[in-house]
Design a protein around this motif. Sequence first.
Motif, PDB file in Angstrom:
ATOM      1  N   GLN A  55       0.824  -1.206   0.000  1.00  0.00           N
ATOM      2  CA  GLN A  55       0.000   0.000   0.000  1.00  0.00           C
ATOM      3  C   GLN A  55       0.859   1.257   0.000  1.00  0.00           C
ATOM      4  OE1 GLN A  55      -2.773  -0.216   3.260  1.00  0.00           O
ATOM      5  NE2 GLN A  55      -3.909  -1.947   2.390  1.00  0.00           N
ATOM      6  N   ALA A  56       1.990   1.212   0.700  1.00  0.00           N
ATOM      7  CA  ALA A  56       2.888   2.368   0.714  1.00  0.00           C
ATOM      8  C   ALA A  56       3.443   2.641  -0.681  1.00  0.00           C
ATOM      9  CB  ALA A  56       4.030   2.133   1.704  1.00  0.00           C
ATOM     10  N   ILE A  57       3.761   1.582  -1.405  1.00  0.00           N
ATOM     11  CA  ILE A  57       4.260   1.738  -2.773  1.00  0.00           C
ATOM     12  C   ILE A  57       3.178   2.319  -3.674  1.00  0.00           C
ATOM     13  CG2 ILE A  57       5.064   0.480  -4.810  1.00  0.00           C
ATOM     14  CD1 ILE A  57       6.462  -1.453  -2.869  1.00  0.00           C
ATOM     15  N   GLU A  58       1.970   1.818  -3.529  1.00  0.00           N
ATOM     16  CA  GLU A  58       0.857   2.336  -4.335  1.00  0.00           C
ATOM     17  C   GLU A  58       0.583   3.798  -3.999  1.00  0.00           C
ATOM     18  OE1 GLU A  58      -2.279  -0.355  -3.453  1.00  0.00           O
ATOM     19  OE2 GLU A  58      -1.495  -1.964  -4.746  1.00  0.00           O
ATOM     20  N   GLN A  59       0.667   4.126  -2.698  1.00  0.00           N
ATOM     21  CA  GLN A  59       0.455   5.502  -2.280  1.00  0.00           C
ATOM     22  C   GLN A  59       1.536   6.412  -2.850  1.00  0.00           C
ATOM     23  OE1 GLN A  59       0.246   5.980   1.966  1.00  0.00           O
ATOM     24  NE2 GLN A  59      -0.168   8.182   1.856  1.00  0.00           N
ATOM     25  N   MET A  60       2.770   5.915  -2.886  1.00  0.00           N
ATOM     26  CA  MET A  60       3.861   6.717  -3.426  1.00  0.00           C
ATOM     27  C   MET A  60       3.667   6.966  -4.919  1.00  0.00           C
ATOM     28  SD  MET A  60       7.945   6.365  -2.816  1.00  0.00           S
ATOM     29  CE  MET A  60       8.212   4.918  -3.806  1.00  0.00           C
ATOM     30  N   SER A  61       3.160   5.968  -5.632  1.00  0.00           N
ATOM     31  CA  SER A  61       2.874   6.149  -7.055  1.00  0.00           C
ATOM     32  C   SER A  61       1.839   7.243  -7.271  1.00  0.00           C
ATOM     33  CB  SER A  61       2.386   4.828  -7.663  1.00  0.00           C
ATOM     34  OG  SER A  61       3.393   3.853  -7.628  1.00  0.00           O
ATOM     35  N   ALA A  62       0.796   7.233  -6.423  1.00  0.00           N
ATOM     36  CA  ALA A  62      -0.235   8.270  -6.529  1.00  0.00           C
ATOM     37  C   ALA A  62       0.338   9.645  -6.210  1.00  0.00           C
ATOM     38  CB  ALA A  62      -1.393   7.944  -5.591  1.00  0.00           C
ATOM     39  N   LEU A  63       1.197   9.707  -5.190  1.00  0.00           N
ATOM     40  CA  LEU A  63       1.803  10.986  -4.826  1.00  0.00           C
ATOM     41  C   LEU A  63       2.773  11.480  -5.892  1.00  0.00           C
ATOM     42  CD1 LEU A  63       2.429  10.506  -0.994  1.00  0.00           C
ATOM     43  CD2 LEU A  63       0.799  12.067  -2.082  1.00  0.00           C
ATOM     44  N   ASN A  64       3.426  10.551  -6.599  1.00  0.00           N
ATOM     45  CA  ASN A  64       4.287  10.956  -7.707  1.00  0.00           C
ATOM     46  C   ASN A  64       3.491  11.700  -8.770  1.00  0.00           C
ATOM     47  OD1 ASN A  64       6.860  10.120  -6.972  1.00  0.00           O
ATOM     48  ND2 ASN A  64       6.521   8.026  -7.648  1.00  0.00           N
ATOM     49  N   ARG A 119       5.938  16.750  -1.655  1.00  0.00           N
ATOM     50  CA  ARG A 119       7.289  16.184  -1.737  1.00  0.00           C
ATOM     51  C   ARG A 119       7.772  15.706  -0.379  1.00  0.00           C
ATOM     52  NH1 ARG A 119       6.078  18.986  -5.803  1.00  0.00           N
ATOM     53  NH2 ARG A 119       7.042  18.559  -7.830  1.00  0.00           N
ATOM     54  N   CYS A 120       7.386  16.389   0.674  1.00  0.00           N
ATOM     55  CA  CYS A 120       7.718  15.911   2.018  1.00  0.00           C
ATOM     56  C   CYS A 120       6.987  14.600   2.328  1.00  0.00           C
ATOM     57  CB  CYS A 120       7.364  16.968   3.055  1.00  0.00           C
ATOM     58  SG  CYS A 120       8.518  18.360   3.131  1.00  0.00           S
ATOM     59  N   ARG A 121       5.739  14.499   1.894  1.00  0.00           N
ATOM     60  CA  ARG A 121       4.981  13.260   2.123  1.00  0.00           C
ATOM     61  C   ARG A 121       5.633  12.085   1.397  1.00  0.00           C
ATOM     62  NH1 ARG A 121      -0.906  14.653   0.282  1.00  0.00           N
ATOM     63  NH2 ARG A 121      -1.261  12.448   0.808  1.00  0.00           N
ATOM     64  N   ILE A 122       6.092  12.329   0.174  1.00  0.00           N
ATOM     65  CA  ILE A 122       6.782  11.256  -0.562  1.00  0.00           C
ATOM     66  C   ILE A 122       8.089  10.907   0.137  1.00  0.00           C
ATOM     67  CG2 ILE A 122       7.833  10.600  -2.754  1.00  0.00           C
ATOM     68  CD1 ILE A 122       5.864  12.460  -4.156  1.00  0.00           C
ATOM     69  N   GLY A 123       8.774  11.922   0.651  1.00  0.00           N
ATOM     70  CA  GLY A 123      10.013  11.668   1.379  1.00  0.00           C
ATOM     71  C   GLY A 123       9.781  10.771   2.585  1.00  0.00           C
ATOM     72  N   ARG A 124       8.704  11.037   3.326  1.00  0.00           N
ATOM     73  CA  ARG A 124       8.395  10.203   4.502  1.00  0.00           C
ATOM     74  C   ARG A 124       8.074   8.767   4.085  1.00  0.00           C
ATOM     75  NH1 ARG A 124       5.476  14.839   5.988  1.00  0.00           N
ATOM     76  NH2 ARG A 124       3.477  13.819   5.509  1.00  0.00           N
ATOM     77  N   LEU A 125       7.323   8.616   2.981  1.00  0.00           N
ATOM     78  CA  LEU A 125       7.008   7.277   2.496  1.00  0.00           C
ATOM     79  C   LEU A 125       8.275   6.534   2.073  1.00  0.00           C
ATOM     80  CD1 LEU A 125       3.747   7.569   0.358  1.00  0.00           C
ATOM     81  CD2 LEU A 125       4.147   6.066   2.310  1.00  0.00           C
ATOM     82  N   CYS A 126       9.183   7.251   1.427  1.00  0.00           N
ATOM     83  CA  CYS A 126      10.440   6.626   1.019  1.00  0.00           C
ATOM     84  C   CYS A 126      11.215   6.128   2.239  1.00  0.00           C
ATOM     85  CB  CYS A 126      11.297   7.613   0.220  1.00  0.00           C
ATOM     86  SG  CYS A 126      10.667   7.959  -1.431  1.00  0.00           S
ATOM     87  N   GLU A 127      11.183   6.910   3.300  1.00  0.00           N
ATOM     88  CA  GLU A 127      11.858   6.460   4.529  1.00  0.00           C
ATOM     89  C   GLU A 127      11.197   5.193   5.064  1.00  0.00           C
ATOM     90  OE1 GLU A 127      13.544   9.235   7.483  1.00  0.00           O
ATOM     91  OE2 GLU A 127      12.291  10.757   6.483  1.00  0.00           O
TER      92      GLU A 127
END
Length: 411
Positions: free
Chosen positions: A347-356, A369-377
Amino acid sequence: MKRTAQPDEQNRPRIPLIAGITMALAALSWGAWAWWDRRPERHLDHAARLVESGRPASASPWLALPEQTPHTADQARLLRAQIALELGRPSAAVAPLEQIPSDGPLAAEAAYWKGKVLLAEGNLPFALAWFARSLQDRPDNPDCLRAMAVAAYDLGDLETVLRSLRVLTRVQPDDHAAWRTLGLVRLQMPDSGDRIMEEVASAYRTSLTLNPHQPMARLELADVLMRQGHYLEAREQLDACRGRVPEAQHLSLLARVCWELGDRDQTSALLDDAQAQGLEHPDLLALRGLIAQAEGRPEDAERWFNRAIDADPYNFRRYYQRATLLRILGRPEQANADAQRAEELKQAIEQMSALNAEAAAQPTDPVVRCRIGRLCEQLGKVDLAASWYRAALSCDPGNPEAAAALVALER
């Protein structure tokens, strides 16, 4: 009796001689004047050649005269800005660029170099804006298209990267690096269905046709082909790059291809070879687990899956594999915990795709971009997280969340 030469006859031979001398002097004077008058262009050309040959510091003194001459001044200012960037002093490029008229014949070129200055200073949104301004007048300029792709990529705007690369490959269809980058970027887009994977593979094939001497591109193409199920072609690419790419990655992909082709003996031989070399790639460890499970050795399989997860704790497929095994072993609680962890990561990967996609639609928004950064962490992608925090700071240099997160990552 001898005839005495008349005065006219005595002067007659001198007339052509004097005329010739006069014409020669006139030509010499004109040549000297032309040489003097064209000195600014020669100085400018010499400075440009020095920059092209990698000697920007030596070029700077040659610009003094062209900058003082009205018809060469703007060209000299552009070159002055380029020299400043070459020497790592982007702030020194600002003044000469500001002197170039925004409605003059060199306005588009000046806009490009302004974008380069802002790109060097990390101001990505404004760099993109200047590149876009330059492309309005020169939509097919390859240098500007490349620079725009770089700025957009650093900002996380993959849609703009993709558009720039598609135009670039149309303008310069022989640019093998652009084709490879097009494949890499397309692979990162959220919608990675069958049609997209074919587009990616096509971009890689074009790049390798233009320049066959790209071992890493072959390795990347082999990975794409394996995902598509084209195992034989993937193996051909792996054979072609053997010994010229990281051995762990190469053996990992080759072993997976052999496993999918049903060649269990060759898979085991490759895994033994990797073990003999001390290679600990997560895919190799997981494959050992799958082989042990297929051979009825569940305890050994669990050990290999454990090692694979320890080596790559953010890969959701590893947890699904171990969950399946744990159910076979009659340990449903542990299996459910693995399945839940796998679902969280997926789900985190899918969420990151949506945020991209959201980041591409909002190129100046630091919050997304901060939200994507947190997901990447959360996904263990520390380097990628840092790049997103830097992108947030380029949108808002005073953003406290991005600054604090970046400091924490660099400790």
